[in-house]
Motif scaffolding. Structure first.
Motif: not given
Lengths: 564, 103
Positions: A462, A464-466
């Protein structure tokens, strides 16, 4: 002299001999043999106290072998070994000798059984290591080295003051667990805190490490701060104040690590944040927590070293370590990228990598002690570390904007050093049981629970996603070609500025005072000249007759007085 | 603004989009995983479904926002400390092993 030669003498002896060995393979192999021999001596040393000598009425203990000192001694020997492989190509005798002296002093300090021995090696690490900064041989490095030396020697002098107070009140020079409260313990904690980069005492680290040579930074990152962690674990385990210091230390440097442009300085900030985890572990003070601090110090030496090695290899081939000048190196330096990825995965605490099995000890210890806020701060710092030491380093160096750089892959010795270090990171992550067996205390802990694996993966993915979602928006704090203002701004800008003003004011007062004083003095001289000078009333010639008259008058008065 | 994207940049753009989608897919799967096992933890918050996922995401967004706001205050031009600093200096060329790849 001693029944057991302390490993520090291996390093000191080798440093003396080294300049007489011809440069090249022979000298390289000779210096590599030193940490191996020292590591073996530490591994086989029997527990207890040895190598004692009398000094000015005190008994100095050069070897105190127990779980804690053995663990750090082995970590430092192994670190010296991989650093020396990484520096194999260096042909600079100054750096080679100072590396040995520096590693030796750090190991000497770890085994010091008393405060005087600790002080000697504490200063030894400072003096030996500054040459790794000066070896860059530029004006900037010269000034940075001076600042580094002032802070480090300052830490030693404060330590000495603390030791004097301690001996004065207790009469003992033993280096054991201390209780915070007396002036002596606060002074010693301050000295340790400078080297451990506590908040507001930290800036020497971010200032000096990126200014060292490529290999020098890798070597510096291993020893000084971890020595301070060892000293804190030895002297101040369970000190509540360390919880808040550590939590602040884990969070605040993360912010700087986000917008800092220089990747080596980014890593220095990240290193500072990781030290915060260890300080919290020491502050909790349970066996699990101190084990966690020791384990995380070990893991941090190697994954941080690996990241510094990777960025160093890029710097070695391209001449820059700045985000604004790097990008797209994945194709040209694939090995460097693969090894750096291992370091990044370790600090991100992905399962199978070292951070996963070491950081969790500290987080669990905080959980066991029900310290919600400390735990939350560490979890926040963990999420930040995934970005600034993992994603940021990898993305902006090997991916991101292609700057048209096509450097050659890192030299063989660097690849080898990175490979060995990566293997250590993986070993700690894959074989936690065997690794935990080396820790100072016996603790039954299982890192690989299903829940832990899933939650840690969630955290990393998450983050990384952000990053991927925010990266192309205007909210993303992209690093720019700037320099960050930290606490050193106070003593590099504000204080010199204020001193400049104070100097002007003092000068003005002085000039005025001098003018007034001159006036007073010259008036006095003129006045006395008027009375005593050639034309003055005092110097006037008196007629002889008047003198006789006065003598007669005096004699008359005397006569009168006699008869009254 | 009808500037054409150069072909190699377009490729990297596609790759990056793919990366976003893959990450998103993994993230959703990991988030859903919380519903299918018994969560352990020391604190109440750890038993909230998807706590670590939300925490990680929120932590980074908050960090970015703080960094975005504070960076103008906390950064200066590279020459700010020169000449007593290495930031504005080039790394000494004689200590580098600058080599290009054999093409």
């Amino acid at each position: 002299m001693f029944e057991f030669v302390p490993p520090v003498f291996y390093f000191l002896g080798a440093a003396l001999l080294l300049p007489f060995i011809p440069q090249g393979i022979l000298r390289g192999l000779f210096s590599l043999a030193v940490p191996v021999a020292a590591g073996w001596a530490i591994w086989t040393a029997t527990q207890g106290v040895s190598a004692q000598t009398d000094f000015m009425g005190y008994t100095l203990t050069l070897m105190r072998v127990d779980g804690l000192s053995t663990f750090f001694g082995l970590a430092f020997s192994l670190a010296a070994f991989v650093c020396l492989i990484y520096a194999w190509h260096i042909r600079d005798t100054v750096q080679q000798v100072s590396t040995l002296l520096y590693a030796g002093a750090a190991i000497g300090a770890v085994f010091a059984g008393d405060l005087i021995t600790l002080f000697v090696f504490w200063e030894g690490t400072a003096i030996a290591s500054v040459f790794l900064i000066w070896a860059r041989r530029t004006q900037g490095a010269y000034f940075t080295g001076l600042r580094y030396l002032i802070v480090q020697i300052g830490s030693g002098v404060i330590l000495l003051a603390g030791i004097v107070l301690h001996v004065n009140s207790t009469g003992s020079i033993a280096f054991d667990s201390m209780i915070l409260g007396s002036a002596a313990s606060w002074t010693i904690l301050l000295a340790f805190g400078i080297k451990a980069a506590f908040p507001f005492l930290h800036n020497w680290l971010e200032d000096s490490y990126p200014a060292a040579t490529i290999t020098g930074t890798v070597i510096l990152s291993a020893f000084t701060t971890k020595l301070a962690i060892y000293a804190l674990a030895r002297g101040f385990a369970g000190t509540e104040e360390l919880l808040f210091i550590g939590a602040a230390m884990a969070v605040v440097p993360s912010l700087y690590a986000v917008f800092e442009n220089d990747l080596r300085r980014t890593l220095a900030y990240a290193l500072n944040a990781q030290l915060g985890f260890m300080v919290v572990g020491i502050g909790i003070g349970t066996e699990l927590a101190v084990n966690g601090a020791a384990a995380h110090a070990f893991a941090s030496i190697f994954y941080k070293g690996l990241l510094f090695m990777g960025v160093g290899a890029v710097l070695y081939r391209t001449g820059t370590a700045k985000v604004t000048e790097l990008g797209g190196l994945a194709k040209s330096m694939p090995w460097t990228m693969a090894f750096t990825l291992v370091g990044a995965a370790s600090i991100a605490a992905l399962p199978l990598f070292s951070g996963f099995t070491t950081k969790s000890l500290i987080l669990s210890a905080a959980g066991n002690a029900h310290m919600l806020w400390v735990w939350g701060a560490l979890l926040f710092a963990s999420a930040c570390a995934v970005y600034h030491s993992g994603i940021k380093i990898i993305y902006f160096t090997f991916f991101g904007e292609d700057r048209g750089l096509t450097p050659k892959e890192a030299p063989l010795n660097m690849k080898l050093a990175m490979g060995v270090t990566a293997a250590i990171c993986l070993a700690v992550g894959i074989l936690p049981e065997q690794f935990y067996a080396l820790l100072p205390y016996d603790v039954d802990y299982h890192a690989y629970s299903f829940s832990h694996v899933i939650t840690q993966l969630q955290l990393v993915v998450f983050v990384l996603l952000a990053f991927l979602l925010v990266k192309n928006t205007r909210f993303f704090p992209a690093p720019r070609a700037t320099v960050s203002l930290d606490t050193d701004w106070l003593y590099r800008k504000v204080i010199p500025y204020l001193l400049g003003h104070i100097a002007t004011i003092v000068e003005r007062i002085w000039t005025r005072w001098k003018r007034d004083a001159n006036l007073v003095i010259s008036n006095a001289i003129q006045a006395s000249y008027r009375t005593h000078g050639p034309q003055g009333p005092v110097a006037r010639t008196w007629p002889t007759g008047s003198m006789v008259l006065w003598v007669a008058a005096l004699l008359g008065i005397t006569l009168l007085l006699t008869y009254i | 603004m009808t500037q054409k994207t150069p072909p190699h940049k377009a490729g990297s753009k596609n790759r990056e989009n793919r990366l976003v989608w893959i990450t998103l897919a993994i993230a959703v799967l990991l988030g859903l995983a919380d519903f299918f096992y018994e969560q352990h933890g020391h604190f109440e918050v750890e038993h909230i479904k998807g706590f670590y996922a939300l925490f990680g995401f929120a932590a980074l967004v908050v960090l970015f926002l703080i960094a975005k706001i504070t960076s103008p205050l906390l950064t200066r031009d590279e020459n700010y400390y020169a000449p007593t600093d290495t930031v504005a200096e080039d790394y000494p060329e004689d200590q580098l092993g600058r080599e290009k790849q054999d093409v």
